[in-house]
Design a protein around this motif. Structure first.
Motif, short mmCIF file in Angstrom:
data_model
loop_
_atom_site.label_atom_id
_atom_site.label_comp_id
_atom_site.label_asym_id
_atom_site.label_seq_id
_atom_site.Cartn_x
_atom_site.Cartn_y
_atom_site.Cartn_z
N THR A 1 0.85 -1.19 0.00
CA THR A 1 0.00 0.00 0.00
C THR A 1 0.89 1.24 0.00
N ALA B 1 0.45 4.03 1.69
CA ALA B 1 0.63 4.58 3.04
C ALA B 1 -0.15 3.71 4.02
N LYS B 2 0.03 3.98 5.29
CA LYS B 2 -0.67 3.22 6.31
C LYS B 2 -2.15 3.58 6.30
N GLN B 3 -2.99 2.54 6.33
CA GLN B 3 -4.43 2.74 6.27
C GLN B 3 -5.10 2.32 7.57
N HIS C 1 -4.92 12.91 1.06
CA HIS C 1 -4.50 12.01 2.13
C HIS C 1 -5.04 12.52 3.47
N SER C 2 -5.38 13.78 3.50
CA SER C 2 -6.04 14.37 4.66
C SER C 2 -6.97 15.46 4.14
N ARG D 1 -9.46 6.34 -4.67
CA ARG D 1 -9.04 6.43 -3.28
C ARG D 1 -9.58 5.22 -2.51
N THR D 2 -8.95 4.94 -1.39
CA THR D 2 -9.36 3.79 -0.59
C THR D 2 -10.61 4.10 0.22
N GLN E 1 -7.07 7.33 5.92
CA GLN E 1 -5.69 7.66 6.24
C GLN E 1 -5.76 8.80 7.25
N ARG F 1 -7.96 9.77 2.50
CA ARG F 1 -7.98 8.47 1.85
C ARG F 1 -6.67 8.27 1.09
N ASP F 2 -6.22 7.03 1.05
CA ASP F 2 -4.97 6.69 0.38
C ASP F 2 -5.23 6.42 -1.11
#
Length: 463
Positions: free
Chosen positions: A86, A88-90, A328-329, A372-373, A377, A382-383
């Motif tokens: 991945t 980044a960390k999810q 991501h934010s 996006r996931t 995140q 979303r990652d």
């Protein structure tokens, strides 16, 4: 054995290089007009393409792919396995902060982010099962534009120019307006090993306001047209004399052809980029009168003018250095801002194309390099998600008011009628009358194509 066969290996290599050299030499007719229109493999459903590129990766589960399960499982750990790699960390699942409503006779659901575009739901063909291979912006963007995330390959627009030529003599066949210079940069509109005349022509870049997106040096402040014509004729004669001595040189010939096209563009480009020639109501429909929508609205209106003038492939890019679509934010703030900038111009564009009778033969493509996931995140972002995301098409021979494919109930993976990027490209070429398996170019001893050794046309979306 190696000693006695060494010359044989060399001869094989030399013969392959010789074939490439001969294949790369333009014909005599091609030298006169390398961009001359070429016949398609079969009747085309679309004559031209407009790609609305949303750089950064808009979230499909917040725009065109509603997932009620996210409301029920909000804040809970995902009940499925995440990919081994991945970006980044999810964290836990994150519901959409926007509501979805059904629109038009088709009842296609669109989120509150796109109220203007939603009114054209009956024109959209929403592809909900697109997937790629790369979770990074650069690789994913190159994959979407060129079919490869690892190597320098010709872009989609370059392949179309190579296969079909141009519908006009005074403009490039392939134009990209305000393209991003990051994440693949010029390779996203490059010709790579295809002939140089297939290269996309950039107008401005993403770091400039679209008001400043001009073709540089389009007017010669020193010499009138008749003097320039004499200069070009002299230059052409000198180079042709040199070519008689040295033999064919495709690179030099392409440069001379570019000089000729640039000379003709002096009369066509300034008129096309003069948006004051449009009515006030048209400029208002594109949002050119609103500071929020002005920048992207200008790009879309300019794009329509290029399409109408015979440019075969036009791309416009929504990107900025502050937010892009890469949330991501601050998902709510970022997507709200971005959608507000593009929603009204897109709706105005679709309506304008319909009223001018252009939409039926123009394929409009919207989307980013990935989605996006559905997982969070941090607590409000979303990652990257290349495993299942949404693009949509309109016009150009696709079913209208139609949704194709699906992601899983949470929106992480494409699961139904999966459409790899190679399949997307194969389908786009098919709509333009090209069999993707036959559009090849021999380079470095092998045949290349946009879809590499893959690609299946999504027959179900064809009107």
């Amino acid at each position: 054995m190696l000693k006695t066969s060494a010359l044989g290996f060399g001869q094989l290599a030399f013969s392959a290089l010789l074939r490439d050299s001969v294949a790369a030499e333009p014909s005599a007719a091609g030298r006169e007009n390398p961009l001359a229109a070429k016949p398609a493999h079969f009747p085309a459903r679309a004559k031209r393409i407009l790609f609305l590129f949303m750089k950064g990766g808009p979230s499909h589960v917040d725009t065109f792919d509603p997932k009620p399960a996210l409301d029920r499982y909000d804040g809970k750990p995902p009940p499925f396995a995440l990919p081994e790699v991945t970006f980044a960390k999810q964290g836990h699942l994150l519901k959409s902060p926007w509501k979805f409503k059904q629109y038009g006779q088709s009842g296609l659901p669109v989120s509150d982010l796109f109220p203007h575009t939603a009114r054209h739901a009956d024109d959209l063909c929403i592809l909900r099962s697109v997937h790629g291979t790369n979770p990074a912006h650069g690789g994913a963007s190159l994959k979407l534009h060129t079919g490869s995330d690892q190597f320098v390959r010709p872009s989609l627009g370059a392949w179309l120019t190579y296969g079909l030529g141009s519908e006009n003599e005074n403009l490039p066949a392939f134009v990209t307006i305000c393209p991003t210079l990051a994440h693949g940069g010029v390779n996203n509109w490059g010709a790579a090993f295809l002939p140089a005349h297939c290269q996309g022509t950039p107008i401005g870049n993403a770091s400039l306001d679209s008001k400043q997106a001009k073709v540089k040096h389009v007017r010669n402040p020193r010499f009138p047209a008749d003097v320039q014509r004499k200069q070009l004729d002299l230059l052409k004669r000198m180079n042709q004399d040199d070519l008689k001595r040295t033999g064919p040189d495709p690179t030099l010939q392409a440069r001379l052809d570019s000089f000729e096209l640039a000379f003709r563009m002096q009369t066509s480009i300034p008129q096309l980029q003069d948006l004051n020639r449009e009515t006030e109501s048209t400029r208002r429909a594109y949002g050119v009168d609103d500071p929020v929508t002005e920048d992207f609205g200008r790009q879309c209106l300019m794009a329509r003018r290029f399409l109408e003038a015979g440019v075969r492939f036009v791309q416009v890019t929504h990107s900025d250095s502050e937010v892009q679509w890469d949330q991501h934010s601050n998902l709510y703030r970022g997507h709200t801002k971005n959608a507000a900038e593009v929603d009204k111009p897109i709706a105005g564009l679709l309506q304008d194309l319909k009223e001018r009778g252009l939409l039926d033969e123009t394929l409009v493509l919207w989307g980013g390099e990935f989605g996006r996931t559905p997982t969070a995140q941090g607590n409000n972002g979303r990652d990257h998600n290349p495993h299942g995301f949404t693009l949509w098409m309109a016009g150009g021979g696709v079913k209208a008011g139609y949704a194709y494919g699906a992601t899983d109930e949470f929106g992480y993976y494409a699961v139904e009628n999966k459409m790899h990027v190679h399949d997307l490209h194969a389908t786009i070429l098919h709509l333009m009358g090209i069999d993707h398996r036959q559009l090849t170019y021999r380079h470095a001893g092998r045949d290349f194509r946009l879809t590499d050794v893959a690609g299946v046309v999504a027959e179900e979306i064809l009107a």
